[in-house]
Write a protein that holds these residues in place. Structure first.
Motif, PDB file in Angstrom:
ATOM      1  N   UNK A 141       0.860  -1.189   0.000  1.00 31.86           N
ATOM      2  CA  UNK A 141       0.000   0.000   0.000  1.00 31.86           C
ATOM      3  C   UNK A 141       0.894   1.235   0.000  1.00 31.86           C
ATOM      4  N   UNK A 142       0.790   2.034  -1.071  1.00 33.92           N
ATOM      5  CA  UNK A 142       1.580   3.261  -1.188  1.00 33.92           C
ATOM      6  C   UNK A 142       0.795   4.429  -0.612  1.00 33.92           C
ATOM      7  N   UNK A 143       1.474   5.241   0.210  1.00 34.76           N
ATOM      8  CA  UNK A 143       0.835   6.369   0.908  1.00 34.76           C
ATOM      9  C   UNK A 143       1.215   7.691   0.249  1.00 34.76           C
ATOM     10  N   UNK A 144       0.241   8.557   0.068  1.00 31.68           N
ATOM     11  CA  UNK A 144       0.474   9.873  -0.523  1.00 31.68           C
ATOM     12  C   UNK A 144       1.168  10.797   0.486  1.00 31.68           C
ATOM     13  N   UNK A 145       2.200  11.491   0.029  1.00 32.80           N
ATOM     14  CA  UNK A 145       2.983  12.352   0.908  1.00 32.80           C
ATOM     15  C   UNK A 145       2.304  13.646   1.288  1.00 32.80           C
ATOM     16  N   UNK A 146       1.185  13.968   0.660  1.00 30.77           N
ATOM     17  CA  UNK A 146       0.468  15.199   0.987  1.00 30.77           C
ATOM     18  C   UNK A 146      -0.670  14.993   1.972  1.00 30.77           C
ATOM     19  N   UNK A 147      -1.506  13.957   1.733  1.00 31.97           N
ATOM     20  CA  UNK A 147      -2.695  13.794   2.575  1.00 31.97           C
ATOM     21  C   UNK A 147      -2.634  12.567   3.477  1.00 31.97           C
ATOM     22  N   UNK A 148      -1.599  11.717   3.307  1.00 34.10           N
ATOM     23  CA  UNK A 148      -1.319  10.569   4.184  1.00 34.10           C
ATOM     24  C   UNK A 148      -2.326   9.427   4.062  1.00 34.10           C
ATOM     25  N   UNK A 149      -3.222   9.506   3.070  1.00 32.07           N
ATOM     26  CA  UNK A 149      -4.081   8.377   2.752  1.00 32.07           C
ATOM     27  C   UNK A 149      -3.437   7.550   1.654  1.00 32.07           C
ATOM     28  N   UNK A 150      -4.065   6.429   1.307  1.00 34.30           N
ATOM     29  CA  UNK A 150      -3.474   5.516   0.330  1.00 34.30           C
ATOM     30  C   UNK A 150      -3.674   6.014  -1.101  1.00 34.30           C
ATOM     31  N   UNK A 151      -2.652   5.767  -1.926  1.00 30.59           N
ATOM     32  CA  UNK A 151      -2.768   6.003  -3.366  1.00 30.59           C
ATOM     33  C   UNK A 151      -3.372   4.766  -4.020  1.00 30.59           C
ATOM     34  N   UNK A 152      -2.865   3.603  -3.594  1.00 30.51           N
ATOM     35  CA  UNK A 152      -3.333   2.341  -4.147  1.00 30.51           C
ATOM     36  C   UNK A 152      -2.368   1.232  -3.788  1.00 30.51           C
ATOM     37  N   UNK A 153      -2.519   0.095  -4.459  1.00 28.92           N
ATOM     38  CA  UNK A 153      -1.614  -1.036  -4.272  1.00 28.92           C
ATOM     39  C   UNK A 153      -0.572  -0.961  -5.387  1.00 28.92           C
ATOM     40  N   UNK A 154       0.667  -0.746  -5.007  1.00 32.13           N
ATOM     41  CA  UNK A 154       1.731  -0.477  -5.973  1.00 32.13           C
ATOM     42  C   UNK A 154       1.932  -1.667  -6.915  1.00 32.13           C
ATOM     43  N   UNK A 155       1.932  -1.348  -8.212  1.00 33.31           N
ATOM     44  CA  UNK A 155       2.112  -2.379  -9.215  1.00 33.31           C
ATOM     45  C   UNK A 155       0.822  -3.047  -9.638  1.00 33.31           C
ATOM     46  N   UNK A 156      -0.268  -2.775  -8.901  1.00 33.81           N
ATOM     47  CA  UNK A 156      -1.582  -3.322  -9.233  1.00 33.81           C
ATOM     48  C   UNK A 156      -2.535  -2.210  -9.671  1.00 33.81           C
ATOM     49  N   UNK A 157      -2.795  -1.279  -8.748  1.00 34.21           N
ATOM     50  CA  UNK A 157      -3.763  -0.220  -9.052  1.00 34.21           C
ATOM     51  C   UNK A 157      -3.090   1.136  -9.256  1.00 34.21           C
ATOM     52  N   UNK A 158      -1.822   1.236  -8.958  1.00 37.57           N
ATOM     53  CA  UNK A 158      -1.085   2.490  -9.146  1.00 37.57           C
ATOM     54  C   UNK A 158       0.386   2.209  -9.404  1.00 37.57           C
ATOM     55  N   UNK A 159       1.019   3.145 -10.093  1.00 37.67           N
ATOM     56  CA  UNK A 159       2.471   3.100 -10.269  1.00 37.67           C
ATOM     57  C   UNK A 159       3.138   4.246  -9.529  1.00 37.67           C
ATOM     58  N   UNK A 160       2.343   4.980  -8.739  1.00 45.76           N
ATOM     59  CA  UNK A 160       2.868   6.114  -7.985  1.00 45.76           C
ATOM     60  C   UNK A 160       3.131   5.707  -6.540  1.00 45.76           C
ATOM     61  N   UNK A 161       4.300   6.048  -6.059  1.00 50.24           N
ATOM     62  CA  UNK A 161       4.663   5.639  -4.705  1.00 50.24           C
ATOM     63  C   UNK A 161       4.771   6.807  -3.725  1.00 50.24           C
ATOM     64  N   UNK A 177      -6.044  11.814 -11.444  1.00 51.57           N
ATOM     65  CA  UNK A 177      -7.120  10.868 -11.747  1.00 51.57           C
ATOM     66  C   UNK A 177      -7.265   9.777 -10.680  1.00 51.57           C
ATOM     67  N   UNK A 178      -6.383   9.762  -9.707  1.00 48.11           N
ATOM     68  CA  UNK A 178      -6.411   8.709  -8.697  1.00 48.11           C
ATOM     69  C   UNK A 178      -7.160   9.176  -7.453  1.00 48.11           C
ATOM     70  N   UNK A 179      -8.163   8.419  -7.002  1.00 51.08           N
ATOM     71  CA  UNK A 179      -8.951   8.836  -5.833  1.00 51.08           C
ATOM     72  C   UNK A 179      -8.176   8.640  -4.538  1.00 51.08           C
ATOM     73  N   UNK A 180      -8.561   9.389  -3.544  1.00 54.76           N
ATOM     74  CA  UNK A 180      -8.007   9.247  -2.193  1.00 54.76           C
ATOM     75  C   UNK A 180      -8.669   8.032  -1.526  1.00 54.76           C
ATOM     76  N   UNK A 181      -7.866   7.098  -1.044  1.00 56.62           N
ATOM     77  CA  UNK A 181      -8.382   5.841  -0.510  1.00 56.62           C
ATOM     78  C   UNK A 181      -7.965   5.684   0.944  1.00 56.62           C
ATOM     79  N   UNK A 182      -8.884   5.224   1.783  1.00 52.60           N
ATOM     80  CA  UNK A 182      -8.535   4.943   3.170  1.00 52.60           C
ATOM     81  C   UNK A 182      -7.661   3.697   3.240  1.00 52.60           C
ATOM     82  N   UNK A 183      -6.668   3.745   4.094  1.00 54.21           N
ATOM     83  CA  UNK A 183      -5.752   2.619   4.247  1.00 54.21           C
ATOM     84  C   UNK A 183      -6.512   1.363   4.673  1.00 54.21           C
ATOM     85  N   UNK A 184      -7.492   1.515   5.553  1.00 52.88           N
ATOM     86  CA  UNK A 184      -8.248   0.365   6.048  1.00 52.88           C
ATOM     87  C   UNK A 184      -8.977  -0.357   4.920  1.00 52.88           C
TER      88      UNK A 184
END
Length: 401
Positions: free
Chosen positions: A289-309, A315-322
């Motif tokens: 689970x990759x975390x966004x450095x600005x809002x501290x929520x999840x970007x996505x699952x790296x290599x699956x749903x996102x390539x951003x770490x 275009x990527x929604x803010x996702x709760x880590x849980x």
């Protein structure tokens, strides 16, 4: 005779910056460079090839550039810069160190690369902004992601190309070695890894999400393995206390670990982190689970749903880590990717070498900056009482808080 000088915050313990410097200095030495590393946060050096720089701590580099007298700056200058070398390149890693780096560069009339390793940036005044636009125009300003300088200086055509990968910060830091702590690891129903420094701002949000997940599964056992620590014992203590307040989370604290034994990943179902740490665990086959450095929520699952770490794109929604913990641990939507015939990655410094090889013409820059009232006050206090007095005062204020 070629000299490459790093100006960084610290070489103590293990973090992305230390790993990056460690790998790059090996590369530079192999290519005929004499290397120095100067820093201001002292402490135990863990990475072996940084040990030789342990006496290069310069406390004044921690200060606002305006707070130090001209005479003291000149003394520091002669310590950092050796004019006997035919070619000198400086590389600074933070906003304030970039001012020092440019000051040294003006003295030596050499190239200064402002390479901001930060995930977040402070607000800067007009004088600092002027410097960074100067570095931008001279193609000597870079960030660790394609969006770093965009966030720092705002949207403009020139900021789009200011990206330089921090080669080595997440590569070749895992080895097939034994570690006595492996003997004490027992898999739980759910096994979560947090890889990274504990003072990173997303840590508290991550812990609260893990605790919330744990409350939904009181009939399950949960391991939370922490690989990483903080320079502050107070921060470490608060983090551990917060985790251990949950009745069904078994907190396993490894602290700074270098290198990381590959076997530890056999005990992990999911990893949570940001930046280079996520690349490391993804490469080991762990759903990450990759975390966004600005809002501290999840970007996505790296290599699956996102390539951003580090930063999500527009275009990527803010996702709760849980929510991603549920997807990975409950629904098993993202399985481990077994790595066969694991090969040590060959580090590619071609992008860094291109900067070193690019044509360079020294351009003078006026380092004069107007002092605010606060700057004048601290300038006088440091000049009269010394920097140690300020540091002791900071410690007293921290205790009183």
């Amino acid at each position: 005779m070629k000299k490459y000088v790093f100006l960084t915050t610290s070489i103590r313990n293990v973090g992305g910056a230390q790993l990056y410097i460690s790998r790059k200095l090996d590369y530079l030495k192999e290519n005929g460079w004499d290397v120095d590393v100067f820093f201001y946060n002292d402490g135990k050096v863990v990475i072996p090839n940084l040990e030789c720089f342990k006496d290069n701590c310069v406390n004044e580099l921690s200060c606002n550039f305006n707070w130090i007298s001209k005479s003291k700056k000149k003394k520091i200058c002669t310590k950092v810069i050796d004019l006997r070398f035919d070619q000198i390149i400086l590389e600074s890693h933070t906003v304030e160190l970039s001012l020092w780096g440019e000051f040294f560069a003006q003295y030596a009339q050499c190239r200064h690369i402002s390479y901001l390793l930060s995930e977040q940036f402070p607000k800067i005044d007009s004088y600092r902004e002027r410097l960074f636009h100067f570095k931008l125009q001279n193609n000597l300003l870079f960030g660790i992601t394609k969006r770093s300088i965009y966030f720092f200086l705002g949207e403009q055509e020139k900021t789009k190309g200011c990206f330089l990968p921090a080669i080595g910060c997440a590569s070749n830091n895992v080895e097939d070695i034994n570690d006595h702590r492996l003997n004490g690891l027992i898999r739980a129903d759910y096994n979560i890894l947090s890889l990274g420094r504990l003072e990173k701002p997303y840590i508290n949000n991550m812990i609260e999400n893990v605790k919330e997940f744990a409350k939904l599964h009181l009939d399950k056992t949960i391991n939370l393995l922490l690989i990483g620590d903080s320079a502050s014992e107070e921060i470490t203590s608060k983090v551990l206390e917060n985790i251990r307040s949950s009745q069904n989370i078994n907190c396993i604290f490894w602290g700074y670990t270098f290198p990381i034994p590959r076997k530890v990943f056999d005990y992990v179902d999911v990893s949570i982190g940001t930046a280079g740490c996520t690349t490391l665990t993804k490469n080991e086959g762990i759903p990450t689970i990759a975390i966004d450095g600005n809002d501290y929520d999840a970007i996505g699952v790296l290599g699956y749903t996102t390539n951003n770490c580090l930063f999500r794109n527009e275009h990527e929604p803010r996702i709760k880590i849980i929510d991603l913990l549920k997807d990975i641990l409950e629904s098993k939507n993202y399985s481990r990717k077994k790595i066969d015939n694991y090969k040590i990655e060959k580090l590619d410094y071609s992008s860094h070498q291109a900067i070193i090889d690019s044509k360079f013409k020294f351009v003078p820059y006026d380092m004069k900056m107007r002092k605010s009232m606060k700057d004048w006050l601290l300038f006088v206090v440091i000049y009269v009482f010394g920097l140690n007095f300020i540091n002791r005062l900071r410690n007293v204020i921290k205790v009183l808080r």
